[in-house]
Design a protein around this motif. Structure first.
Motif, PDB file in Angstrom:
ATOM      1  N   CYS A 197       0.843  -1.200   0.000  1.00 29.09           N
ATOM      2  CA  CYS A 197       0.000   0.000   0.000  1.00 29.09           C
ATOM      3  C   CYS A 197       0.873   1.243   0.000  1.00 29.09           C
ATOM      4  CB  CYS A 197      -0.895   0.011   1.227  1.00 29.09           C
ATOM      5  SG  CYS A 197      -1.846   1.535   1.340  1.00 29.09           S
ATOM      6  N   CYS A 230      -6.540   4.469   3.850  1.00 32.59           N
ATOM      7  CA  CYS A 230      -6.786   3.832   2.559  1.00 32.59           C
ATOM      8  C   CYS A 230      -7.254   4.863   1.563  1.00 32.59           C
ATOM      9  CB  CYS A 230      -7.837   2.740   2.699  1.00 32.59           C
ATOM     10  SG  CYS A 230      -8.288   2.045   1.107  1.00 32.59           S
ATOM     11  N   SER A 231      -6.514   5.008   0.473  1.00 31.24           N
ATOM     12  CA  SER A 231      -6.939   5.905  -0.603  1.00 31.24           C
ATOM     13  C   SER A 231      -7.476   5.116  -1.781  1.00 31.24           C
ATOM     14  CB  SER A 231      -5.764   6.757  -1.069  1.00 31.24           C
ATOM     15  OG  SER A 231      -5.153   7.393   0.011  1.00 31.24           O
ATOM     16  N   ASN A 232      -7.792   3.865  -1.524  1.00 32.32           N
ATOM     17  CA  ASN A 232      -8.362   3.002  -2.560  1.00 32.32           C
ATOM     18  C   ASN A 232      -7.435   2.829  -3.761  1.00 32.32           C
ATOM     19  OD1 ASN A 232     -10.877   2.588  -1.131  1.00 32.32           O
ATOM     20  ND2 ASN A 232     -11.252   4.742  -1.575  1.00 32.32           N
ATOM     21  N   GLY A 257      -5.763   0.013  -4.303  1.00 30.87           N
ATOM     22  CA  GLY A 257      -5.952  -1.347  -4.800  1.00 30.87           C
ATOM     23  C   GLY A 257      -4.675  -2.152  -4.942  1.00 30.87           C
ATOM     24  N   GLU A 258      -3.540  -1.590  -4.531  1.00 33.64           N
ATOM     25  CA  GLU A 258      -2.287  -2.357  -4.604  1.00 33.64           C
ATOM     26  C   GLU A 258      -2.335  -3.576  -3.698  1.00 33.64           C
ATOM     27  OE1 GLU A 258       0.627  -2.022  -6.411  1.00 33.64           O
ATOM     28  OE2 GLU A 258      -0.706  -0.716  -7.522  1.00 33.64           O
ATOM     29  N   CYS A 259      -3.009  -3.417  -2.574  1.00 31.20           N
ATOM     30  CA  CYS A 259      -3.067  -4.482  -1.576  1.00 31.20           C
ATOM     31  C   CYS A 259      -3.691  -5.732  -2.190  1.00 31.20           C
ATOM     32  CB  CYS A 259      -3.864  -4.017  -0.367  1.00 31.20           C
ATOM     33  SG  CYS A 259      -5.454  -3.275  -0.772  1.00 31.20           S
TER      34      CYS A 259
HETATM   35  S1  F3S Z   1      -3.328  -0.406  -1.431  1.00 30.35           S
HETATM   36 FE1  F3S Z   1      -3.736   0.883   0.254  1.00 30.35          FE
HETATM   37  S2  F3S Z   1      -4.866   2.614  -0.306  1.00 30.35           S
HETATM   38 FE2  F3S Z   1      -6.324   1.108   0.244  1.00 30.35          FE
HETATM   39  S3  F3S Z   1      -7.002  -0.130  -1.401  1.00 30.35           S
HETATM   40 FE3  F3S Z   1      -5.221  -1.054  -0.576  1.00 30.35          FE
HETATM   41  S4  F3S Z   1      -5.154  -0.223   1.429  1.00 30.35           S
END
Ligand code: F3S
Ligand code: FAD
Ligand code: HEM
Ligand code: HEM
Ligand code: SF4
Ligand code: FES
Lengths: 234, 638, 255
Positions: C169, C214-216, C218-220
């Protein structure tokens, strides 16, 4: 020894008693605030676009629209207040989040490859502030009439056309609109997710729709300076 | 030494309730004064620690993993048995009891096994309450499958991740107690020794793996749930860090080690692909439901599969066991696979593998159905080997999987050392000479959730927390010094060989001589070689780094040093048990069909060994086994 | 085949670390990435050097012990795969690979590639459980769970706690991990009574433990070896909004 104590490190219970403050304290609450203020700003951006596009209908229409708005201060001022609050809250929360996120990774990677995220998402904290700068400039120009070539409070149409006939101003606007589009490209999808609007089946739709709407908005706005430069609107 | 299993009297169905009525209770107000140490956070240790904490005891819990959630239990795939009879197919407590005793080839204690079967149902209830997402039917009821050749469907499962889900359930219960500060959790702490004073377990000595600090912890009772020792064979399906240290150190302090030679082999593991192989991966037994096992008829036939004609193939299990075919029990399938490979008919690298062929199944059922049933296993196989099992047969080979042996415990799960309790795979109790599929998870959770919390109370009610020693007591200091000395010795050995290379060598030795089949000459050979190898180890091992820091090489070396001692006892036990039973197959004792031939007259007992000094022959104590309910019979799978 | 590994070496949390280059010969395509490190470590030990520290245990992709960055991707280039199940046939001969530990303020480096993931345990301790006293459980089949809910709960429960999501993330957020646990329990009827408190506490814990937001991005989800979906993050957000509007957080206490 430090790592041993780290392992059993437990955060103290320091959530405030006030429910709203408690909600806002952690990152997830801040994000909700970002998203809700984002919705407000987005709605404004859409209506403002609808209003501005009347420039293509000629000076009477646009000026009439402007006059109409000014004629309803009991609506205009609350809306403006809401907008200001949304913007302030959006900006403050975003700055707090950016700081929290910076802090969360003090040491960066020597090599890092992104898989899923995109340019728009990565640059939210750049596109956002630039849009803010633009808005200040824009307000100075069209609302407070402190910059720009001789404006009048009543002839909005003329103001716009005069301004956009100067390529420098058009250039600034077009750049700003692109930045806003970039911000919304990720922002719209992100906003839905933050508000918990998600259904597995329609993920592709949200993923696809956000940039589509963002592009449409950008195109809509950009069409105005382009039209003026091209002489279609004069 | 008198070995008293302390089995309550009375009919088998009433023993456990009678016990619970007769046992002494700790006054609820006093519970918080007692301190219990639990070593291990697998199903057994995790469940015990959480439950003891709920009861109000102060619990200190240790594991060498970085988080309690990573214990080896997490890797169990297949499922967990319970006599719920949800399928209405004739299951009952008595049948599960019967199957387990028989499966253990009459080398387990009946009363323990009955209790296990009796408690199996409460385990499922508890796990569901904790949120374990067991497989469900469309109706919302729990689903079952039949497992490991059982004739009833009594296995509960959560995809192929049953162990993981059960462990996460008990880890979450543990986490709650940690948050409530009822449990003090010490992750990345390895127990290096047991502190015994006047025949009572008083505490443990541990090394903080992050800092290297060696320290002691005192308690009113010590619980070991430290898992099995299958890794003595180097290559096994056990997690890499699973080891014998905790129970071996307890053994050296006087605890008896029971039936150490009872180790189980799993027939369908992915074969080693070369020297570098670090562990073996198990593939579910269910594959044998539809796959056919074969090797070429001719030794040295190295043609690619496609070019080996049907007539040149030997479906050896189907040939030798016409009625059970590919579904013969684990040990039979394993031994036969080894036999054909020893004949030079094995396939794949090093000739250590047999084909498990789905061509017929795909033709009969269609690729889709096969994919539905085994898709994830096929994927796993392909991921590891790079071969596509839809197109070419899988190669499988047996591997060590489970340790039935372990520290001797009585009905209360207490070892012969007062105050030392042993649960889960670390004890010897319930699986006899062979474990049935899906019953280890059951045993670990029964021990941890439902047995130990009672029996430990009975013990604690008899001792006073005021008698607890201080960790400053000289016995603790002494043990710490000894542990530190051992580490120092490892670090200062002036060799060049890695500990791992010794492990590999030891593994190969015991696998060959004390693995799937054993013989007196082979075992004697191993017994001659192990002390030499141990000597070489201490002479020429190289452990870089220092003891005062995080040092994985040191952790590793310490564990291998203990395997080098333990393996000797294991071979000794195997040699002493001059019969075949369950997974212990002595070549000298087989029926004409190659079946294990038990000798109930001389070996119907638990062999519990007492430490007499390193390199000295251990002292044997026998706990005779009586079978009042399930009458011993000879297995036959013809 | 041959490889050149640039591995992060750091003796302890307090000391500075650096990337060091190690050529590794005789790599077989059937080796897992961890087995390559085994080979390298054998060499290092033979030379009397400190071997490369890395966490591992099951080597089957289930315990969640292993994990580091390979060329900037958590768990390496193959999707849905932990490094212990990543085989060398997916790499080209002679490749140069940069191997770094997971990085986040909440995950301090212990040594080399080993990080302290205790913070994830702290998150679970803050509320990732159902309080069901041993022995208090009702008959299992008295709680019906639709197959759909149960399957979905299992999808979320598959998380192995490896922390790759945090590592990948851009904000070092633990949202995917936390959302997985909240969804697993929140999807089941057994998890309902504590649902609101759970989400409030766990969300707070994430923040207090110095994870990012979380900024969404999507890397996670992209690196998660168990393919945990970010839809669970949306679910967490939803639960959190409801809980935040309706409940005040209480401190965990025993019954
Ligand atoms: S990569 Fe990080 S920003 Fe959110 S969608 Fe996953 S936790
Ligand atoms: C691949 C595989 C699949 C399996 N599938 C099934 C199945 O489908 N059904 C079934 O019933 N059984 C199965 N089993 C068997 C079953 O998983 C194990 O027997 C069982 O989980 C053991 O649990 P445990 O609690 O006794 O020990 P473990 O889970 O091994 O836990 C041991 C604990 O002790 C700690 N520990 C050990 N030594 C020390 C020390 N010196 N100091 C500090 N801590 C220490 C460890 O950190 C760990 O927490 C399977 C086993 C394998 C290998
Ligand atoms: C018209 C103006 C704006 C609109 C319509 C808008 C819209 C949005 C939306 C919808 C989001 C997504 C929220 C979410 O993920 O939940 C967002 C995020 C963001 N906005 Fe704006 N925004 C505007 C102006 C600004 C300004 C002026 C700034 C900065 C000073 C800014 C900074 C950010 C940042 C940093 C994010 C990402 C936050 C995060 O996910 O961590 N935005 N914006
Ligand atoms: C081509 C693009 C645009 C044109 C031609 C345009 C034009 C105008 C004009 C003429 C006004 C003054 C209206 C009045 O005083 O009656 C105005 C106000 C405003 N514009 Fe724009 N605008 C554009 C883009 C944008 C964008 C992209 C934003 C935001 C991100 C924005 C934000 C605002 C705001 C906040 C006001 C003040 C509204 C108010 O007074 O209540 N504008 N704009
Ligand atoms: S969500 Fe995925 S990446 Fe994150 S800890 Fe769980 S398994 Fe690992
Ligand atoms: S070592 Fe267990 S997941 Fe990789």
């Amino acid at each position: 020894m430090s790592s041993a104590t780290e392992l059993n490190r437990r955060p103290p219970d320091r959530r405030p008693g006030n429910r709203l403050a408690a909600f806002y304290r952690a990152t997830v609450g801040k994000k909700v605030v970002m998203a809700i203020s984002g919705v407000v700003l987005f709605v404004f951006v859409i209506t403002h676009l609808a209003g501005n596009l009347q420039v293509f209908l000629g000076s009477e229409k646009l000026n009439a629209y402007s006059a109409l708005l000014r004629g309803m201060p009991e609506l205009l001022w609350p809306a403006r207040a809401g907008l200001v609050v949304a913007l302030v809250v959006h900006v403050i929360a975003s700055m707090q989040l950016v700081l929290i996120n910076r802090r969360a990774r003090p040491v960066t990677y020597a090599v890092r490859r992104d898989i899923e995220t995109n340019y728009a998402a990565r640059t939210m904290a750049i596109s956002g502030p630039l849009v803010l700068l633009y808005v200040i400039y824009h307000l100075a120009m069209f609302t407070f009439l402190v910059t720009g070539p001789g404006y009048s409070h009543t002839d909005v149409y003329r103001n716009v056309v005069l301004a956009f006939q100067m390529p420098a101003i058009s250039g600034i606007y077009i750049t700003a609109m692109l930045l806003l589009g970039l911000h919304l490209c990720h922002g719209l999808w992100s906003m839905l997710h933050t508000l918990g609007i998600s259904s597995r089946r329609y993920r592709w739709l949200r993923r696809g729709l956000a940039p589509a709407v963002a592009i449409a908005i950008t195109a809509g706005y950009i069409s105005i300076p382009l039209a003026v430069l091209a002489g279609i609107v004069e | 030494m008198e070995l008293d299993p302390k089995v309550p009297s009375g009919p088998i169905e009433q023993k456990w309730s009678k016990y619970r009525f007769d046992m002494k209770l700790v006054n609820p107000a006093n519970k918080r004064k007692y301190k219990v140490i639990v070593v291990g956070t697998g199903l057994a240790g995790g469940a015990a620690a959480a439950t003891l904490a709920q009861l109000g005891y102060q619990v200190s819990c240790f594991c060498f993993h970085d988080s309690p959630r990573r214990a080896h239990s997490i890797a169990a795939q297949g499922g967990i048995n319970a006599a719920k009879n949800y399928q209405g197919d004739g299951d009952s407590v008595y049948r599960l009891f019967h199957d387990t005793v028989k499966g253990g080839d009459f080398r387990s204690r009946e009363a323990n096994v009955y209790r296990l079967a009796e408690l199996s149902m409460a385990i499922i209830d508890q796990c569901v309450a904790l949120g374990v997402p067991f497989a469900r039917e469309y109706s919302g009821y729990l689903a079952n499958r039949s497992f490991g050749g059982a004739q009833v469907s009594r296995t509960f499962y959560a995809r192929g991740q049953t162990g993981q889900q059960l462990l996460l359930g008990c880890y979450s219960a543990l986490a709650r107690q940690i948050a409530l500060r009822q449990v003090t959790m010490h992750p990345r702490h390895e127990m290096l020794d047991l502190v015994v004073v006047d025949g009572r377990a008083r505490g443990i000595t541990t090394r903080n793996l992050l800092t290297g600090v060696i320290s002691s912890h005192a308690a009113d009772a010590i619980v070991l749930g430290t898992g099995g020792y299958g890794n003595v064979y180097y290559l096994s399906t056990n997690a890499k860090a699973s080891n014998v240290t905790a129970i071996w150190r307890a053994y050296r302090r006087g605890a008896l080690m029971a039936n150490p030679c009872f180790t189980q082999i799993h027939p369908t593991c992915i074969p080693a692909s070369g020297e570098h192989q670090s562990k073996l991966t198990l593939m579910s037994e269910s594959l044998r439901n539809d796959g056919r096992i074969w090797v070429p008829k001719q030794a040295g036939d190295h043609r690619p599969v496609g070019e080996i004609f049907e007539s040149d193939r030997d479906y050896f299990l189907e040939r030798k066991y016409p009625s059970f075919g590919n579904l013969v029990p684990r040990d039979v399938a394993s031994r036969n696979a080894k036999e054909v490979c020893d004949e030079g008919r094995g396939v794949g690298p090093g000739g250590r593998g047999v084909y498990l062929d789905f061509t017929a199944a795909i033709a009969r059922l269609g690729q889709d159905l096969v994919r539905q049933r085994y898709g994830n296993l096929f994927e796993m196989y392909e991921r590891i080997t790079g071969e596509n099992p839809y197109r070419q047969p899988m190669r499988v080979y047996p591997a060590i999987h489970y340790a039935m042996g372990g520290l001797w415990v009585d009905y209360n799960l207490m070892s012969n050392i007062e105050g030392l309790f042993v649960i889960g795979e670390a004890n010897f109790a319930d699986q006899g000479a062979n474990r049935l599929g899906a019953s280890a998870l059951m045993q670990g959770l029964a021990d941890g959730y439902f047995i130990l919390p009672y029996t430990i109370g009975d013990y604690l009610a008899r001792v006073s927390p005021a008698d607890r020693l201080s960790p400053e007591h000289h016995a603790f200091r002494q043990t710490e010094l000894e542990a530190a000395d051992r580490l120092k010795k490892l670090l200062s050995a002036a060799g060049r060989r890695s500990a791992g290379s010794f492990h590999r060598e030891l593994g190969e030795l015991v696998w060959n001589q004390c693995g799937m089949s054993r013989s007196a000459p082979g075992l004697k050979q191993a017994l001659a070689r192990i002390p030499e190898l141990r000597e070489e180890f201490w002479q020429s091992v190289k452990v870089p780094g220092s003891g005062a820091q995080f040092n994985q090489a040191l952790e590793h070396a310490g564990r291998i040093a203990d395997f080098l001692e333990f393996s000797e006892l294991m071979c000794h036990d195997a040699l002493d048990r001059d019969e075949s039973c369950g997974a212990h197959f002595r070549l000298e004792h087989q029926t004409t069909d190659g079946e294990a031939l038990r000798d109930d007259e001389h070996y119907c007992h638990v062999s519990a060994w007492e430490f007499t000094g390193l390199g000295q022959p251990p002292l044997l104590h026998k706990e005779p086994l009586a079978f009042e309910y399930v009458k011993p019979t000879q297995r036959s799978y013809k | 085949m041959k490889l050149i590994l640039k591995i992060w070496r750091q003796a302890s949390a307090g000391e500075a670390g650096t990337l060091i280059t190690y050529p590794v010969e005789d790599v077989s395509s059937d080796m897992s990435f961890l087995e390559v490190l085994d080979v390298l470590n054998e060499q290092l030990i033979a030379q009397g050097e400190r071997p490369v520290a890395f966490d591992h245990d099951c080597r089957e992709g289930i315990c969640g012990s292993c994990g580091f960055m390979i060329d900037g991707v958590a768990h390496g280039p193959l999707r849905m795969t932990t490094v212990c199940q990543l085989f060398m046939r997916h790499f080209g001969d002679g490749a140069t690979l940069v191997v770094e530990p997971f990085r986040a303020r909440a995950l301090t480096v212990v040594q080399d590639l080993v990080v302290d993931r205790g913070a994830l345990d702290r998150i679970i301790e803050s509320g990732g459980f159902i309080s069901a006293r041993t022995g208090s459980a009702p008959e299992a089949n008295s709680i019906l769970v639709s197959k759909e809910a149960s399957d979905r709960a299992m999808d979320a429960a598959a998380c192995i706690g490896c922390a790759a999501c945090v590592a990948a993330c851009p904000n070092a957020s633990a949202m995917l991990f936390t959302a997985a646990k909240i969804s697993h329990l929140g999807l089941l009827p057994q998890g309902q009574p504590e649902r609101r408190q759970r989400v409030l506490r766990m969300v707070d814990a994430m923040y207090d433990l110095d994870f990012g937001s979380c900024s969404n991005h999507g890397e996670c989800e992209a690196v998660c070896p168990k393919g945990i979906s970010i839809d669970f993050i949306a679910r967490l957000n939803r639960d959190h909004i409801t809980a935040g509007l309706t409940s005040a957080r209480e401190v965990i206490k025993d019954v």
